[in-house]
Scaffold this motif. Structure first.
Motif, mmCIF file in Angstrom:
data_model
loop_
_atom_site.group_PDB
_atom_site.id
_atom_site.type_symbol
_atom_site.label_atom_id
_atom_site.label_comp_id
_atom_site.label_asym_id
_atom_site.label_seq_id
_atom_site.Cartn_x
_atom_site.Cartn_y
_atom_site.Cartn_z
ATOM 1 N N ALA A 104 0.853 -1.242 0.097
ATOM 2 C CA ALA A 104 0.036 0.195 -0.025
ATOM 3 C C ALA A 104 0.902 1.384 0.019
ATOM 4 C CB ALA A 104 -0.722 0.021 1.179
ATOM 5 N N LEU A 106 1.183 5.471 0.045
ATOM 6 C CA LEU A 106 0.630 6.934 0.264
ATOM 7 C C LEU A 106 1.444 7.694 -0.709
ATOM 8 C CD1 LEU A 106 -0.231 7.128 3.858
ATOM 9 C CD2 LEU A 106 -1.635 6.145 2.002
ATOM 10 N N SER A 124 -4.524 -1.799 -2.760
ATOM 11 C CA SER A 124 -5.277 -0.622 -2.129
ATOM 12 C C SER A 124 -4.895 -0.824 -0.668
ATOM 13 C CB SER A 124 -6.845 -0.667 -2.336
ATOM 14 O OG SER A 124 -7.417 0.017 -1.482
ATOM 15 N N PRO A 125 -4.911 0.299 0.218
ATOM 16 C CA PRO A 125 -4.867 0.240 1.793
ATOM 17 C C PRO A 125 -5.943 -0.640 2.429
ATOM 18 C CG PRO A 125 -4.484 2.519 0.981
ATOM 19 C CD PRO A 125 -5.032 1.898 -0.180
ATOM 20 N N THR A 126 -6.976 -0.647 1.652
ATOM 21 C CA THR A 126 -8.236 -1.462 2.213
ATOM 22 C C THR A 126 -8.364 -3.112 1.787
ATOM 23 O OG1 THR A 126 -9.870 -1.039 0.147
ATOM 24 C CG2 THR A 126 -9.626 0.611 1.855
ATOM 25 N N PHE A 140 -3.733 11.908 -3.127
ATOM 26 C CA PHE A 140 -4.818 10.993 -2.760
ATOM 27 C C PHE A 140 -5.615 11.789 -1.706
ATOM 28 C CE2 PHE A 140 -1.036 10.564 -0.129
ATOM 29 C CZ PHE A 140 -1.456 10.741 1.217
ATOM 30 N N GLU A 144 -9.202 10.232 4.259
ATOM 31 C CA GLU A 144 -9.968 9.056 4.066
ATOM 32 C C GLU A 144 -8.729 7.807 3.807
ATOM 33 O OE1 GLU A 144 -10.456 11.720 2.746
ATOM 34 O OE2 GLU A 144 -12.662 11.984 2.375
ATOM 35 N N THR A 145 -7.545 8.193 3.252
ATOM 36 C CA THR A 145 -6.525 7.350 2.906
ATOM 37 C C THR A 145 -5.686 6.952 4.066
ATOM 38 O OG1 THR A 145 -6.560 8.255 0.501
ATOM 39 C CG2 THR A 145 -4.688 6.814 1.226
ATOM 40 N N VAL A 146 -5.435 7.906 4.581
ATOM 41 C CA VAL A 146 -4.596 7.744 6.121
ATOM 42 C C VAL A 146 -5.175 6.821 6.952
ATOM 43 C CG1 VAL A 146 -3.628 8.798 8.046
ATOM 44 C CG2 VAL A 146 -3.286 10.056 5.791
ATOM 45 N N ALA A 148 -7.693 4.488 6.158
ATOM 46 C CA ALA A 148 -7.754 3.376 5.644
ATOM 47 C C ALA A 148 -6.492 2.414 5.951
ATOM 48 C CB ALA A 148 -8.338 3.237 4.006
ATOM 49 N N ALA A 149 -5.242 3.262 5.723
ATOM 50 C CA ALA A 149 -3.850 2.672 6.007
ATOM 51 C C ALA A 149 -3.771 2.300 7.545
ATOM 52 C CB ALA A 149 -2.919 3.679 5.433
#
Length: 280
Positions: A104, A106, A124-126, A140, A144-146, A148-149
């Motif tokens: 994953a 970022l 994907s982080p998910t 990104f 939301e992305t942080v 999810a990670a």
């Protein structure tokens, strides 16, 4: 300014050293343009044939992408002269058996390209991952992305999985046209703080940092130049200056970026050899 830190001009450094190592952000450019004197310096070095490299912690742009952007700022830089922290991912992956692992990332598209070139398999982080690489704070949806990670990381660790945490760019902040912005090192610090709360007895849960002040990027500069007759010109005591001095190089603090004073108060291992007020 302490008497042990001498103020010099860029001309003096050109005459004294065979190779110049130039930081990018805060020395040559900010996030939307060139700093005073940068274009003239690059033109001069290109005309004279003196060896120089841009040694940057930026892991958001491939060298070719960076060179194209710098040319738009009036800096005629060849991609071969650009050493980024992202280029350190390939040897790191090879040395630690990470080729083929689920990664994953970022960062923007070029950050993902660095990981793919290193042999990582992008996910994907998910979706579950073996490696989390924090390359940049942009490219990104941030929160939301942080989140999810972080959730993916905690879920994996709760299952007893080993997850490799890699931070090519340890910078905490960077100079921008508006002043300053947070960099990927600050994102990693947030994730490390969450890990300490969740797993207070596991200090090993932290990112492996690759760029300045760590030696790998200076090793690459030495490999390319073939000489230790180099001087690092950078704007941050904790990364540019500390890293160069630990590697045994002289270092000039440029007062054009993050650090505008403090050379006299710096600890011995982060004290510059020189200060330089401007490239102009």
């Amino acid at each position: 300014m302490a008497s042990t830190v001498r103020e010099v001009t860029i001309e003096a450094l050109i005459e004294r050293y065979a190779v110049l190592l130039l930081d990018a952000y805060g020395v040559l450019v900010h996030s939307s343009g060139a700093l005073p004197g940068a274009a003239q310096l690059i033109r001069r070095l290109n005309r004279s044939g003196q060896t120089y490299y841009v040694v940057t912690n930026d892991a958001s742009k491939l060298p070719a992408t960076g060179a194209a952007r710098y040319r738009g700022y009036g800096l005629d830089l060849d991609p071969e002269r650009i050493i980024t922290s992202g280029t350190l991912l390939a040897p790191h992956f090879a040395a630690h058996g990470l080729v083929g692992r689920r990664c994953a990332v970022l960062g923007p598209a070029d950050s993902m390209a660095y990981v793919e070139q290193a042999g990582g398999r992008l996910v994907s982080p998910t979706d579950g991952f073996d490696v989390l690489v924090v390359c940049d704070e942009s490219g990104f949806p941030f929160l939301e992305t942080v989140d999810a990670a972080l959730n993916g990381l905690l879920a994996a660790l709760d299952r007893g999985q080993v997850v490799h945490l890699i931070l090519p760019n340890p910078d905490l902040i960077y100079p921008s046209a508006q002043g300053f912005g947070i960099a990927s090192g600050s994102v990693a610090l947030m994730l490390e703080a969450a890990l300490r709360i969740r797993y207070p007895g596991r200090p090993e849960l932290r990112f492996t940092r690759l760029g300045k002040p760590h030696r790998a990027i200076f090793d690459e500069a030495l490999r390319r130049s073939g000489t230790r007759d180099m001087v690092m010109i950078g704007d941050q005591l904790e990364t540019d200056i500390r890293g160069a001095r630990a590697f045994g190089l002289d270092a000039a603090l440029a007062l054009t970026g993050v650090t505008v004073d403090g050379a006299a108060a710096a600890s011995a291992d982060a004290r510059p050899t020189y200060v330089i007020r401007s490239l102009a």
